[in-house]
Design a protein around this motif. Sequence first.
Motif, PDB file in Angstrom:
ATOM      1  N   TYR A  32       0.865  -1.576  -0.237  1.00  0.00           N
ATOM      2  CA  TYR A  32      -0.230  -0.009   0.382  1.00  0.00           C
ATOM      3  C   TYR A  32       0.899   1.258   0.279  1.00  0.00           C
ATOM      4  O   TYR A  32       0.366   2.511  -0.754  1.00  0.00           O
ATOM      5  CB  TYR A  32      -1.050   0.153   1.263  1.00  0.00           C
ATOM      6  N   GLU A  58      -2.823  -1.835   8.254  1.00  0.00           N
ATOM      7  CA  GLU A  58      -1.823  -3.407   8.195  1.00  0.00           C
ATOM      8  C   GLU A  58      -0.919  -3.570   8.966  1.00  0.00           C
ATOM      9  O   GLU A  58      -1.019  -4.449   9.547  1.00  0.00           O
ATOM     10  CB  GLU A  58      -1.234  -3.239   7.122  1.00  0.00           C
ATOM     11  N   GLU A 100      -7.009  -8.586  -0.344  1.00  0.00           N
ATOM     12  CA  GLU A 100      -7.892  -8.485   0.559  1.00  0.00           C
ATOM     13  C   GLU A 100      -8.816  -9.182   0.567  1.00  0.00           C
ATOM     14  O   GLU A 100      -8.994  -9.743   1.499  1.00  0.00           O
ATOM     15  CB  GLU A 100      -8.884  -6.949   0.320  1.00  0.00           C
ATOM     16  N   GLU A 133     -10.380  -5.333   7.024  1.00  0.00           N
ATOM     17  CA  GLU A 133     -10.334  -5.737   5.575  1.00  0.00           C
ATOM     18  C   GLU A 133     -11.492  -5.493   4.865  1.00  0.00           C
ATOM     19  O   GLU A 133     -11.517  -5.425   3.241  1.00  0.00           O
ATOM     20  CB  GLU A 133      -9.886  -6.993   5.376  1.00  0.00           C
ATOM     21  N   HIS A 136     -11.572  -2.064   3.384  1.00  0.00           N
ATOM     22  CA  HIS A 136     -11.090  -2.200   2.661  1.00  0.00           C
ATOM     23  C   HIS A 136     -11.152  -2.246   1.651  1.00  0.00           C
ATOM     24  O   HIS A 136     -10.544  -1.834   0.277  1.00  0.00           O
ATOM     25  CB  HIS A 136      -9.293  -2.136   2.783  1.00  0.00           C
TER      26      HIS A 136
HETATM   27 FE   LIG Z   1      -6.243  -5.110   4.066  1.00  0.00          FE
END
Ligand SMILES: [Fe+2]
Length: 146
Positions: A32, A58, A100, A133, A136
């Motif tokens: 990321y 994360e 994810e 998650e 995300h």
């Molecule tokens: Fe994530």
Amino acid sequence: MSVMVEEKVSLEQLVDLLNIDLTLEYSAGIQYIQHAAVMTGAMYGDIIKELKVHATEEFAHAVILADQISFLGGVPTVEVGQIHTSSDNVEMLEQDLDGEYDAIKRYKLRIDQAEGLKEYALAGQLRTILAMEQEHAMDLTQALGR
Ligand SMILES: [Fe+2]
Ligand SMILES: [Fe+2]
């Protein structure tokens, strides 16, 4: 380390699986950071900000997992999982979304495995991670226009 997909595992196997999850939290955080830094274009401004938030989240997951592994008698790994990169914005977002979806699948199983061992506090922590998650994944599907 072999990847167990059964719901019933021993505590030692669960610790090994949590260490695999930990390598993938490290790699997700790094991925990321890299994607947010190389992504360009005014259209991508909002998602670039989101990717930076995901990165810190994360690493927060990694901190939680490392503490849980240590509490359960294991040694938290410093190995980093595979990192995917691209020069294409959409491909980067697809790579992030794949990660994810993989995390969601792993944590759903991990919650069952933790509860099977009556590790309810761990299961609670994993539920919190799972919810993040899913958020995300929602941010990424929205950015991809799905
Ligand atoms: Fe994530
Ligand atoms: Fe995570």
